[in-house]
Write a protein that holds these residues in place. Structure first.
Motif, PDB file in Angstrom:
ATOM      1  N   MET A   1       0.807  -1.229   0.000  1.00 59.01           N
ATOM      2  CA  MET A   1       0.000   0.000   0.000  1.00 59.01           C
ATOM      3  C   MET A   1       0.838   1.276   0.000  1.00 59.01           C
ATOM      4  O   MET A   1       2.012   1.263   0.349  1.00 59.01           O
ATOM      5  CB  MET A   1      -0.949  -0.040   1.191  1.00 59.01           C
ATOM      6  CG  MET A   1      -2.003  -1.163   0.990  1.00 59.01           C
ATOM      7  SD  MET A   1      -3.392  -1.051   2.101  1.00 59.01           S
ATOM      8  CE  MET A   1      -2.569  -1.511   3.618  1.00 59.01           C
ATOM      9  N   ILE A   2       0.190   2.391  -0.379  1.00 60.49           N
ATOM     10  CA  ILE A   2       0.885   3.678  -0.436  1.00 60.49           C
ATOM     11  C   ILE A   2       1.313   4.103   0.963  1.00 60.49           C
ATOM     12  O   ILE A   2       0.742   3.662   1.967  1.00 60.49           O
ATOM     13  CB  ILE A   2      -0.012   4.790  -1.048  1.00 60.49           C
ATOM     14  CG1 ILE A   2      -1.357   4.898  -0.298  1.00 60.49           C
ATOM     15  CG2 ILE A   2      -0.269   4.505  -2.518  1.00 60.49           C
ATOM     16  CD1 ILE A   2      -2.253   6.031  -0.778  1.00 60.49           C
ATOM     17  N   GLU A   3       2.322   4.968   1.023  1.00 62.73           N
ATOM     18  CA  GLU A   3       2.896   5.311   2.323  1.00 62.73           C
ATOM     19  C   GLU A   3       1.997   6.236   3.142  1.00 62.73           C
ATOM     20  O   GLU A   3       2.256   6.448   4.331  1.00 62.73           O
ATOM     21  CB  GLU A   3       4.286   5.928   2.136  1.00 62.73           C
ATOM     22  CG  GLU A   3       4.276   7.179   1.272  1.00 62.73           C
ATOM     23  CD  GLU A   3       5.703   7.687   1.000  1.00 62.73           C
ATOM     24  OE1 GLU A   3       5.833   8.831   0.552  1.00 62.73           O
ATOM     25  OE2 GLU A   3       6.670   6.944   1.274  1.00 62.73           O
ATOM     26  N   GLU A   4       0.952   6.775   2.518  1.00 63.49           N
ATOM     27  CA  GLU A   4       0.019   7.625   3.267  1.00 63.49           C
ATOM     28  C   GLU A   4      -0.780   6.800   4.283  1.00 63.49           C
ATOM     29  O   GLU A   4      -1.417   7.358   5.180  1.00 63.49           O
ATOM     30  CB  GLU A   4      -0.953   8.346   2.317  1.00 63.49           C
ATOM     31  CG  GLU A   4      -0.370   9.580   1.644  1.00 63.49           C
ATOM     32  CD  GLU A   4       0.446   9.230   0.393  1.00 63.49           C
ATOM     33  OE1 GLU A   4       0.592   8.020   0.098  1.00 63.49           O
ATOM     34  OE2 GLU A   4       0.935  10.155  -0.277  1.00 63.49           O
ATOM     35  N   VAL A   5      -0.763   5.464   4.146  1.00 63.69           N
ATOM     36  CA  VAL A   5      -1.473   4.615   5.109  1.00 63.69           C
ATOM     37  C   VAL A   5      -0.717   4.634   6.434  1.00 63.69           C
ATOM     38  O   VAL A   5       0.405   4.151   6.529  1.00 63.69           O
ATOM     39  CB  VAL A   5      -1.590   3.162   4.591  1.00 63.69           C
ATOM     40  CG1 VAL A   5      -2.275   2.280   5.620  1.00 63.69           C
ATOM     41  CG2 VAL A   5      -2.352   3.134   3.263  1.00 63.69           C
ATOM     42  N   GLU A   6      -1.360   5.192   7.450  1.00 60.15           N
ATOM     43  CA  GLU A   6      -0.681   5.368   8.736  1.00 60.15           C
ATOM     44  C   GLU A   6      -0.489   4.049   9.453  1.00 60.15           C
ATOM     45  O   GLU A   6       0.556   3.763  10.008  1.00 60.15           O
ATOM     46  CB  GLU A   6      -1.517   6.322   9.598  1.00 60.15           C
ATOM     47  CG  GLU A   6      -0.856   6.704  10.899  1.00 60.15           C
ATOM     48  CD  GLU A   6      -1.838   7.404  11.820  1.00 60.15           C
ATOM     49  OE1 GLU A   6      -2.259   8.520  11.479  1.00 60.15           O
ATOM     50  OE2 GLU A   6      -2.213   6.828  12.862  1.00 60.15           O
ATOM     51  N   SER A   7      -1.545   3.227   9.468  1.00 64.16           N
ATOM     52  CA  SER A   7      -1.413   1.945  10.149  1.00 64.16           C
ATOM     53  C   SER A   7      -2.531   0.992   9.749  1.00 64.16           C
ATOM     54  O   SER A   7      -3.507   1.388   9.116  1.00 64.16           O
ATOM     55  CB  SER A   7      -1.433   2.137  11.669  1.00 64.16           C
ATOM     56  OG  SER A   7      -2.619   2.794  12.041  1.00 64.16           O
ATOM     57  N   VAL A   8      -2.321  -0.275  10.111  1.00 63.71           N
ATOM     58  CA  VAL A   8      -3.316  -1.311   9.872  1.00 63.71           C
ATOM     59  C   VAL A   8      -3.995  -1.577  11.205  1.00 63.71           C
ATOM     60  O   VAL A   8      -3.322  -1.867  12.185  1.00 63.71           O
ATOM     61  CB  VAL A   8      -2.633  -2.592   9.347  1.00 63.71           C
ATOM     62  CG1 VAL A   8      -3.627  -3.724   9.232  1.00 63.71           C
ATOM     63  CG2 VAL A   8      -1.962  -2.309   8.011  1.00 63.71           C
TER      64      VAL A   8
END
Lengths: 162, 162, 162
Positions: A137-144
């Motif tokens: 996923m793109i790096e804008e995803v802060e966390s899962v």
């Protein structure tokens, strides 16, 4: 001395992953952030396609089924229109119409969301089912995050399901 | 002495009846109940199909039109995926993928919802239009309520439309 | 002396424009207004089709693309069912089934909403993209507003996305 006032909170569950609904979700999110709300976007199921690093169709996953689903769903360039899709042509047409009228396009809205401090999180369960990793996923995803965690953190939020 | 604090309340309008959206609705509902919210699920229109006792296609109703609709919509085993449905094959594939990753399946989620004390109610108006009787539905359905009653009871709830 | 109590507020984002979802939106809206809530309906994207003055298909707009989209989407008489649409036959069947059971039809619900003082507003951005003018819309539309204005006015509202 003013007492600090808690910001209003909005949590948007981005489930559908249709092009037009994603535009709506990001428009509401950025609009809410700009009017001083604390916004979290929780991406799950079809919505995950908007966050994949690879923008086209890639057979991510280990099992044959997951690979087939991920390939068919594709990435942010394959999001279908929720109606009148015409095999994907419509999302491209719609993007042209948005540009023509100086309306922010989907990738621009994702960037704006990140810049406005909107939390972009991805659903652990959906990623497990669809065998998508955070590295996909793109790096804008802060966390899962798990559903329980998301709901706990949204205790005082308005939840909008899109 | 602590004053009693009212539980946060969530009302989920289960309208769509797509397999994936129903899984999402029950996941949010059980997660919210587990994090100490009072949850009501109000099933209407296509959502009623998830509550029918007969799990396959049965021509419920009196009028020809209602019979045709009910037959075509089917029961919990016929819920389509909201996308990539492939004539119903996908819901079965998705259930396999969920089992493979030890994620609760839809019937398990319905049971869990009931066990967690989530109120499952059905929309009177939709039942009237589609000629579905309470006796056609699973026993987990607590009652049949009108829209006004539902909205009255949801005065202090967050309403989520799925 | 009683202090005035603020009315609960509900804002419904009418995005989808499917016949069945529009019925649901207006049913929730009128029910909420009847149980003493202040209701705003914000029509955007496909939802705009429910507000067009011309009830059938008209190629509104200037650019070829907008004309094509508006023609294909049509007006309130062309709203598709979200499932089992059968090329538009289903919405007509559903209207017959609703009449048969004395349930208010969609145009009756629009009228009722207006009579109950529900605010009907249209999304500026969607109108710009789809090249729809306020003069193309029914007179029940109170005003055309931007997303930021809508979100500002909905600061204390529950937002429901349909």
């Amino acid at each position: 001395m003013n007492l600090p006032v808690d910001k209003k909170k909005i949590s948007i569950v981005c489930f559908s992953g249709d092009f037009d609904k994603m535009v709506a979700a990001f428009t509401v999110a950025t609009g809410a952030a700009a009017t001083n709300r604390e916004v979290t976007m929780f991406f799950t199921f079809w919505g995950l396609n908007a966050l994949k690093k690879k923008k086209g169709r890639v057979a991510t996953g280990n099992s044959l089924m997951a690979k087939a689903f991920n390939f068919l769903m594709g990435g942010i360039n394959n999001l279908p229109l929720s109606r009148l899709n015409f095999f994907g042509a419509s999302s491209k047409l719609m993007t042209m119409m948005m540009k023509q009228h100086n309306v922010a396009t989907l990738p621009e809205l994702v960037e704006a969301a990140h810049a406005l401090g909107i939390r972009i999180v991805a659903c652990e369960m959906a990623m497990k089912i669809l065998e998508v990793e955070q590295s996909d996923m793109i790096e804008e995803v802060e966390s899962v995050v798990g559903v329980a965690t998301f709901l706990n953190e949204s205790e005082n939020s308005h939840i909008i399901f899109i």
